[in-house]
Design a protein around this motif. Structure first.
Motif, PDB file in Angstrom:
ATOM      1  N   LEU A  30       0.463  10.735   4.376  1.00 19.05           N
ATOM      2  CA  LEU A  30       0.931   9.530   3.696  1.00 19.05           C
ATOM      3  C   LEU A  30       0.035   8.337   4.002  1.00 19.05           C
ATOM      4  CD1 LEU A  30       3.093   8.218   1.919  1.00 19.05           C
ATOM      5  CD2 LEU A  30       4.443   7.836   3.972  1.00 19.05           C
ATOM      6  N   LEU A  31      -0.367   8.199   5.258  1.00 16.82           N
ATOM      7  CA  LEU A  31      -1.273   7.112   5.638  1.00 16.82           C
ATOM      8  C   LEU A  31      -2.600   7.214   4.895  1.00 16.82           C
ATOM      9  CD1 LEU A  31      -0.639   6.791   9.450  1.00 16.82           C
ATOM     10  CD2 LEU A  31      -0.668   4.897   7.831  1.00 16.82           C
ATOM     11  N   ALA A  32      -3.107   8.438   4.754  1.00 14.99           N
ATOM     12  CA  ALA A  32      -4.387   8.634   4.084  1.00 14.99           C
ATOM     13  C   ALA A  32      -4.280   8.395   2.581  1.00 14.99           C
ATOM     14  CB  ALA A  32      -4.914  10.040   4.355  1.00 14.99           C
ATOM     15  N   GLN A  33      -3.179   8.825   1.990  1.00 15.09           N
ATOM     16  CA  GLN A  33      -3.034   8.744   0.536  1.00 15.09           C
ATOM     17  C   GLN A  33      -2.515   7.408   0.051  1.00 15.09           C
ATOM     18  OE1 GLN A  33      -0.552  12.122  -0.347  1.00 15.09           O
ATOM     19  NE2 GLN A  33      -2.220  13.570  -0.148  1.00 15.09           N
ATOM     20  N   ASN A  34      -1.663   6.757   0.830  1.00 19.92           N
ATOM     21  CA  ASN A  34      -1.066   5.512   0.353  1.00 19.92           C
ATOM     22  C   ASN A  34      -0.811   4.537   1.501  1.00 19.92           C
ATOM     23  OD1 ASN A  34       0.163   3.544  -1.123  1.00 19.92           O
ATOM     24  ND2 ASN A  34       1.463   4.950  -2.266  1.00 19.92           N
ATOM     25  N   PRO A  35      -1.878   3.990   2.081  1.00 20.80           N
ATOM     26  CA  PRO A  35      -1.700   3.070   3.202  1.00 20.80           C
ATOM     27  C   PRO A  35      -0.924   1.809   2.812  1.00 20.80           C
ATOM     28  CG  PRO A  35      -3.990   3.114   2.499  1.00 20.80           C
ATOM     29  CD  PRO A  35      -3.278   4.193   1.744  1.00 20.80           C
ATOM     30  N   GLY A  36      -1.001   1.410   1.554  1.00 23.84           N
ATOM     31  CA  GLY A  36      -0.265   0.230   1.105  1.00 23.84           C
ATOM     32  C   GLY A  36       1.240   0.413   1.210  1.00 23.84           C
ATOM     33  N   ALA A  37       1.715   1.590   0.837  1.00 24.72           N
ATOM     34  CA  ALA A  37       3.152   1.873   0.940  1.00 24.72           C
ATOM     35  C   ALA A  37       3.579   1.917   2.397  1.00 24.72           C
ATOM     36  CB  ALA A  37       3.486   3.193   0.250  1.00 24.72           C
ATOM     37  N   VAL A  38       2.755   2.536   3.240  1.00 18.64           N
ATOM     38  CA  VAL A  38       3.072   2.597   4.670  1.00 18.64           C
ATOM     39  C   VAL A  38       3.085   1.187   5.249  1.00 18.64           C
ATOM     40  CG1 VAL A  38       2.342   3.467   6.926  1.00 18.64           C
ATOM     41  CG2 VAL A  38       2.162   4.927   4.902  1.00 18.64           C
ATOM     42  N   ARG A  39       2.162   0.338   4.822  1.00 20.66           N
ATOM     43  CA  ARG A  39       2.114  -1.063   5.285  1.00 20.66           C
ATOM     44  C   ARG A  39       3.418  -1.785   4.943  1.00 20.66           C
ATOM     45  NH1 ARG A  39      -2.264  -4.107   6.226  1.00 20.66           N
ATOM     46  NH2 ARG A  39      -3.569  -2.717   5.014  1.00 20.66           N
ATOM     47  N   LEU A  40       3.895  -1.611   3.713  1.00 17.16           N
ATOM     48  CA  LEU A  40       5.138  -2.271   3.304  1.00 17.16           C
ATOM     49  C   LEU A  40       6.335  -1.781   4.113  1.00 17.16           C
ATOM     50  CD1 LEU A  40       4.707  -2.311  -0.579  1.00 17.16           C
ATOM     51  CD2 LEU A  40       4.666  -4.282   0.973  1.00 17.16           C
ATOM     52  N   VAL A  41       6.435  -0.477   4.287  1.00 14.72           N
ATOM     53  CA  VAL A  41       7.563   0.087   5.034  1.00 14.72           C
ATOM     54  C   VAL A  41       7.502  -0.336   6.496  1.00 14.72           C
ATOM     55  CG1 VAL A  41       8.601   2.240   5.848  1.00 14.72           C
ATOM     56  CG2 VAL A  41       7.911   2.022   3.454  1.00 14.72           C
TER      57      VAL A  41
END
Length: 123
Positions: A30-41
């Motif tokens: 998840l971090l590799a594919q969508n760091p923006g989503a992980v940042r928000l969460v």
């Protein structure tokens, strides 16, 4: 009234290679594919945690968890994945803000609004 009505929910975690490895691999992916989503969460979780820590109940929980193995292991995972580098110092609205906005927009009766929408089949 149920015999369980006064019991608090309990989260039980245990170290099990068969369940821990896929969980950590999923987080890495998840971090590799969508760091923006992980940042928000991650930012929302930190902001909510800081707000809760500012309450008497939050301070009591902080004292309980301070020396716990679970908190130490969670911190190790957080640090291993360098989640602190993703945290915004001043995130926008967090989930509790959105829930308050929805409740205010519903005239203070969120349960009534949701019940009506469920009955009408709108949600």
């Amino acid at each position: 009234m149920s015999q369980f009505a006064n019991e608090l929910p309990r989260l039980t975690l245990f170290e099990n290679r068969e369940s821990l490895e896929p969980l950590l691999e999923g987080l890495r992916r998840l971090l590799a594919q969508n760091p923006g989503a992980v940042r928000l969460v991650a930012s929302a979780l930190v902001a909510e945690g800081r707000r809760f820590a500012g309450t008497a109940e939050g301070q009591a929980w902080q004292a309980r968890l301070a020396g716990s193995t679970l908190a130490r292991q969670g911190r190790l995972i957080w640090q291993a994945f360098e989640l602190d580098t993703l945290i915004d110092d001043a995130p926008g609205r967090v989930p509790s803000d959105w829930l308050r906005l929805i409740e205010n927009a519903a005239g203070g009766s969120l349960e009534g609004l949701l019940s009506r929408l469920l009955v009408e089949g709108d949600i």
